[in-house]
Motif scaffolding. Structure first.
Motif, PDB file in Angstrom:
ATOM      1  N   LEU A 226     -29.519 100.694  -5.068  1.00 16.18           N
ATOM      2  CA  LEU A 226     -30.219 101.724  -4.292  1.00 16.18           C
ATOM      3  C   LEU A 226     -29.601 103.093  -4.537  1.00 16.18           C
ATOM      4  CD1 LEU A 226     -32.026 101.610  -1.087  1.00 16.18           C
ATOM      5  CD2 LEU A 226     -30.138 103.223  -1.070  1.00 16.18           C
ATOM      6  N   ALA A 227     -28.278 103.149  -4.600  1.00 11.67           N
ATOM      7  CA  ALA A 227     -27.601 104.437  -4.814  1.00 11.67           C
ATOM      8  C   ALA A 227     -28.003 105.038  -6.155  1.00 11.67           C
ATOM      9  CB  ALA A 227     -26.086 104.245  -4.757  1.00 11.67           C
ATOM     10  N   LEU A 228     -28.093 104.201  -7.179  1.00  5.90           N
ATOM     11  CA  LEU A 228     -28.454 104.709  -8.510  1.00  5.90           C
ATOM     12  C   LEU A 228     -29.842 105.361  -8.474  1.00  5.90           C
ATOM     13  CD1 LEU A 228     -27.585 104.961 -11.444  1.00  5.90           C
ATOM     14  CD2 LEU A 228     -28.356 102.614 -11.842  1.00  5.90           C
ATOM     15  N   GLY A 232     -30.536 109.451  -8.741  1.00  9.30           N
ATOM     16  CA  GLY A 232     -31.484 109.905  -9.758  1.00  9.30           C
ATOM     17  C   GLY A 232     -32.537 110.825  -9.153  1.00  9.30           C
ATOM     18  N   PHE A 233     -33.000 110.444  -7.981  1.00  5.28           N
ATOM     19  CA  PHE A 233     -34.037 111.237  -7.309  1.00  5.28           C
ATOM     20  C   PHE A 233     -33.496 112.601  -6.880  1.00  5.28           C
ATOM     21  CE2 PHE A 233     -36.882 112.313  -3.775  1.00  5.28           C
ATOM     22  CZ  PHE A 233     -38.111 112.095  -4.380  1.00  5.28           C
ATOM     23  N   ILE A 234     -32.318 112.601  -6.265  1.00  4.77           N
ATOM     24  CA  ILE A 234     -31.731 113.872  -5.797  1.00  4.77           C
ATOM     25  C   ILE A 234     -31.344 114.738  -7.011  1.00  4.77           C
ATOM     26  CG2 ILE A 234     -29.912 114.951  -4.358  1.00  4.77           C
ATOM     27  CD1 ILE A 234     -31.704 113.139  -2.711  1.00  4.77           C
ATOM     28  N   HIS A 235     -30.843 114.098  -8.061  1.00  6.48           N
ATOM     29  CA  HIS A 235     -30.496 114.827  -9.290  1.00  6.48           C
ATOM     30  C   HIS A 235     -31.723 115.561  -9.842  1.00  6.48           C
ATOM     31  CE1 HIS A 235     -30.281 114.931 -13.762  1.00  6.48           C
ATOM     32  NE2 HIS A 235     -29.110 115.461 -13.502  1.00  6.48           N
ATOM     33  N   MET A 236     -32.868 114.882  -9.780  1.00  8.72           N
ATOM     34  CA  MET A 236     -34.110 115.472 -10.287  1.00  8.72           C
ATOM     35  C   MET A 236     -34.591 116.620  -9.381  1.00  8.72           C
ATOM     36  SD  MET A 236     -37.475 113.200 -11.020  1.00  8.72           S
ATOM     37  CE  MET A 236     -37.994 113.161  -9.303  1.00  8.72           C
ATOM     38  N   MET A 237     -34.392 116.455  -8.080  1.00  8.63           N
ATOM     39  CA  MET A 237     -34.951 117.411  -7.117  1.00  8.63           C
ATOM     40  C   MET A 237     -34.080 118.651  -6.899  1.00  8.63           C
ATOM     41  SD  MET A 237     -37.512 115.902  -5.005  1.00  8.63           S
ATOM     42  CE  MET A 237     -37.037 116.327  -3.354  1.00  8.63           C
ATOM     43  N   LEU A 243     -24.024 120.191  -7.824  1.00 14.66           N
ATOM     44  CA  LEU A 243     -24.449 118.868  -7.353  1.00 14.66           C
ATOM     45  C   LEU A 243     -25.195 118.120  -8.458  1.00 14.66           C
ATOM     46  CD1 LEU A 243     -24.601 116.869  -4.975  1.00 14.66           C
ATOM     47  CD2 LEU A 243     -26.785 117.905  -4.354  1.00 14.66           C
ATOM     48  N   LYS A 244     -25.986 118.850  -9.212  1.00 15.00           N
ATOM     49  CA  LYS A 244     -26.755 118.223 -10.300  1.00 15.00           C
ATOM     50  C   LYS A 244     -25.810 117.572 -11.319  1.00 15.00           C
ATOM     51  CE  LYS A 244     -31.118 119.552 -12.586  1.00 15.00           C
ATOM     52  NZ  LYS A 244     -32.038 119.053 -11.590  1.00 15.00           N
ATOM     53  N   THR A 245     -24.795 118.307 -11.742  1.00 16.31           N
ATOM     54  CA  THR A 245     -23.848 117.769 -12.729  1.00 16.31           C
ATOM     55  C   THR A 245     -23.023 116.634 -12.125  1.00 16.31           C
ATOM     56  OG1 THR A 245     -23.672 120.021 -13.556  1.00 16.31           O
ATOM     57  CG2 THR A 245     -22.103 118.443 -14.423  1.00 16.31           C
ATOM     58  N   LEU A 246     -22.565 116.860 -10.899  1.00 21.94           N
ATOM     59  CA  LEU A 246     -21.762 115.842 -10.211  1.00 21.94           C
ATOM     60  C   LEU A 246     -22.536 114.515 -10.132  1.00 21.94           C
ATOM     61  CD1 LEU A 246     -20.124 116.648  -6.758  1.00 21.94           C
ATOM     62  CD2 LEU A 246     -21.331 114.521  -7.132  1.00 21.94           C
ATOM     63  N   LEU A 247     -23.801 114.591  -9.734  1.00 23.77           N
ATOM     64  CA  LEU A 247     -24.603 113.367  -9.596  1.00 23.77           C
ATOM     65  C   LEU A 247     -24.828 112.706 -10.950  1.00 23.77           C
ATOM     66  CD1 LEU A 247     -27.291 114.394  -6.956  1.00 23.77           C
ATOM     67  CD2 LEU A 247     -25.459 112.718  -6.669  1.00 23.77           C
ATOM     68  N   ARG A 248     -25.031 113.524 -11.980  1.00 19.62           N
ATOM     69  CA  ARG A 248     -25.269 112.953 -13.312  1.00 19.62           C
ATOM     70  C   ARG A 248     -24.026 112.198 -13.787  1.00 19.62           C
ATOM     71  NH1 ARG A 248     -26.252 110.369 -16.438  1.00 19.62           N
ATOM     72  NH2 ARG A 248     -27.477 110.490 -18.350  1.00 19.62           N
ATOM     73  N   TYR A 249     -22.860 112.733 -13.520  1.00 19.50           N
ATOM     74  CA  TYR A 249     -21.611 112.054 -13.886  1.00 19.50           C
ATOM     75  C   TYR A 249     -21.461 110.740 -13.105  1.00 19.50           C
ATOM     76  CZ  TYR A 249     -19.522 115.910 -16.599  1.00 19.50           C
ATOM     77  OH  TYR A 249     -19.227 116.843 -17.556  1.00 19.50           O
ATOM     78  N   ASP A 323     -43.428 107.134  -0.327  1.00 17.09           N
ATOM     79  CA  ASP A 323     -43.235 106.866  -1.755  1.00 17.09           C
ATOM     80  C   ASP A 323     -41.760 106.957  -2.126  1.00 17.09           C
ATOM     81  OD1 ASP A 323     -45.879 106.611  -2.047  1.00 17.09           O
ATOM     82  OD2 ASP A 323     -46.223 108.502  -3.109  1.00 17.09           O
ATOM     83  N   PHE A 324     -41.077 107.985  -1.583  1.00 22.53           N
ATOM     84  CA  PHE A 324     -39.657 108.169  -1.873  1.00 22.53           C
ATOM     85  C   PHE A 324     -38.866 106.954  -1.397  1.00 22.53           C
ATOM     86  CE2 PHE A 324     -35.584 109.644   0.086  1.00 22.53           C
ATOM     87  CZ  PHE A 324     -34.857 109.672  -1.093  1.00 22.53           C
ATOM     88  N   GLN A 325     -39.171 106.477  -0.199  1.00 25.31           N
ATOM     89  CA  GLN A 325     -38.428 105.338   0.347  1.00 25.31           C
ATOM     90  C   GLN A 325     -38.638 104.081  -0.497  1.00 25.31           C
ATOM     91  OE1 GLN A 325     -38.756 104.811   4.527  1.00 25.31           O
ATOM     92  NE2 GLN A 325     -38.243 106.927   4.952  1.00 25.31           N
ATOM     93  N   ILE A 326     -39.862 103.905  -0.974  1.00 30.18           N
ATOM     94  CA  ILE A 326     -40.156 102.734  -1.793  1.00 30.18           C
ATOM     95  C   ILE A 326     -39.468 102.847  -3.157  1.00 30.18           C
ATOM     96  CG2 ILE A 326     -42.035 101.437  -2.912  1.00 30.18           C
ATOM     97  CD1 ILE A 326     -41.881 101.169   0.158  1.00 30.18           C
ATOM     98  N   LEU A 327     -39.481 104.068  -3.700  1.00 29.84           N
ATOM     99  CA  LEU A 327     -38.861 104.333  -5.005  1.00 29.84           C
ATOM    100  C   LEU A 327     -37.387 103.921  -5.041  1.00 29.84           C
ATOM    101  CD1 LEU A 327     -39.997 105.762  -7.576  1.00 29.84           C
ATOM    102  CD2 LEU A 327     -38.779 107.805  -6.823  1.00 29.84           C
ATOM    103  N   LEU A 328     -36.735 103.960  -3.899  1.00 26.83           N
ATOM    104  CA  LEU A 328     -35.322 103.615  -3.833  1.00 26.83           C
ATOM    105  C   LEU A 328     -35.068 102.151  -4.222  1.00 26.83           C
ATOM    106  CD1 LEU A 328     -34.249 105.517  -0.608  1.00 26.83           C
ATOM    107  CD2 LEU A 328     -33.767 106.127  -2.973  1.00 26.83           C
ATOM    108  N   PHE A 329     -36.117 101.331  -4.192  1.00 31.84           N
ATOM    109  CA  PHE A 329     -35.946  99.920  -4.554  1.00 31.84           C
ATOM    110  C   PHE A 329     -36.262  99.652  -6.031  1.00 31.84           C
ATOM    111  CE2 PHE A 329     -36.386  99.916   0.037  1.00 31.84           C
ATOM    112  CZ  PHE A 329     -35.310  99.115   0.385  1.00 31.84           C
TER     113      PHE A 329
END
Ligand SMILES: [Fe+2]
Ligand SMILES: [Fe+2]
Length: 385
Positions: A226-228, A232-237, A243-249, A323-329
């Motif tokens: 779920l975290a992955l 990914g979603f927050i990195h995109m948004m 934060l973008k670089t931190l999340l990508r790492y 949709d976002f909540q479902i995407l987490l799965f």
């Protein structure tokens, strides 16, 4: 029903597994509230069996060995590989994110009409955005500490040397993740939240279970899967470059962790009895529900002095939020399929994910095919952003 040797002869009901009959019973979800652990720590009894092995043959499990070799090269330094000099104006970030992602960030007037949020002005929505960031990053940090404890435990309990080696690299990864989220919260955001009650219940259950594979199933497959997807979603948004670089790492590490879970469990689960598999199915279902319940974000709404039940109903009426909540799965479902847990017991778990609206993800590729997991070099060397 549990027999004397601890084996169940049938699947338990929703009430027995998650404490309520209906998955969508909002009153029951919100009745679970967090403990603030005023002492400043939280203890869970852990009765696992520490296991030595005398079989030191490196590479006996070739895929785990390959992952271990990649993990050694993929280490990065939270203090020096990220540009901590970037200034974060939280209010400006909330506004920029909303402008960049209008569908996810704003509810239209028709949805809000007649609700508790109808009278909210721009300032209140921005304040909510700020609290939402504080809450989300706090939960990431607490979840990372859960991963740190679980992975240290896997080093002790897993029977194979290749898995012990790999898990040791994951302990280092998780320490780094706690470190980055903690520093980001302290230096760039404006407040911490305690562990969400539902996430806390799940982490307690995972840590307390003495069976080594349950640690993997709860942490690597469910929580990290779920975290992955969430990272990914927050990195995109997000429009905030640090934060973008931190999340990508962090995602580059998490891709390995989830692959480690699937690679370790796939053979083992082929040997389990039907009763043992049923228990794993129930545990996966319980974990999925706890993580879904967490998304009500009750601690944020309390701070905003709005009844959570009212807001959850608004969120349910806004399809993009759902949709976002479902995407987490999206990462979890294909991995459960690969492990045989969707189809065991006449597809019991498949039915549960169908009810949750997430079964379509079963056709996505599983995490052993994740390119990041086997990538060469650290994110810094690969110039991953
Ligand atoms: Fe992590
Ligand atoms: Fe992880």
């Amino acid at each position: 029903m549990t027999t004397l040797d601890g084996e169940q002869d049938q699947l338990r009901s929703n009430l027995e597994i998650i404490g309520r009959e209906s998955i969508g019973d909002l009153e029951a979800v919100l009745s679970v509230v967090g403990r603030y652990d005023a002492e400043g720590f939280h203890r869970v009894e852990d009765t696992c069996r520490a296991e030595f092995t005398w079989d030191y043959e490196k590479g006996a499990k070739p895929q785990l060995d390959k992952l271990y070799e990649k993990a050694k090269k993929a280490q990065w330094n939270a203090q020096t590989d990220l540009d901590w000099s970037i200034e974060v104006d939280q209010e400006a970030v909330v506004i920029a994110n909303a402008e960049a992602n209008p569908a996810q960030a704003q509810w239209d007037d028709a949805t809000l009409a007649g609700t508790v949020l109808e009278k909210w002005d721009e300032k209140r929505f921005v304040e909510f955005g700020i609290q939402n960031q504080n809450w989300l990053l706090s939960q990431f940090m607490h979840g990372e500490q859960g991963a740190l404890l679980c992975t240290a435990k896997i080093v002790e309990t897993v029977p194979w040397i290749d898995a012990k080696y790999y898990a040791a690299t994951q302990v280092m990864d998780e320490a780094r993740h706690v470190e980055v989220f903690s520093r980001y919260l302290d230096e760039k955001l404006s407040g911490h939240y305690p562990m969400n009650a539902h996430l806390g219940m799940l982490l307690d259950d995972i840590v307390a279970d003495s069976r080594w594979d349950m640690t993997y199933l709860g942490m690597q497959i469910m929580v990290e899967g779920l975290a992955l997807a969430a990272f990914g979603f927050i990195h995109m948004m997000t429009t905030e470059p640090l934060l973008k670089t931190l999340l990508r790492y962090v995602m580059a590490d998490e891709a390995r962790h989830v692959a480690f879970g699937v690679l370790s469990l796939q053979e083992y689960y082929k040997e389990l009895s039907a009763a043992e598999l049923r228990e794993r199915q129930e545990f996966a279902f319980e974990a999925a529900i706890r993580m879904k319940d967490r998304m009500a974000m009750q601690e944020v709404w309390e701070r905003m002095e709005v009844p959570t039940a009212d807001v959850v109903k608004i969120m349910q009426a806004a399809p993009e939020q759902d949709d976002f909540q479902i995407l987490l799965f999206s990462k979890i479902v294909p991995n459960l399929k690969k492990l045989g847990l969707l189809d065991a017991a006449d597809g019991w778990l498949r039915e549960k994910f169908t009810e949750m609206g997430a079964i379509a993800f079963e056709h996505l590729s599983d995490s052993t095919e994740e390119e990041d997991a086997f990538a060469d070099g650290s994110p810094a060397e690969r110039q991953v952003v």
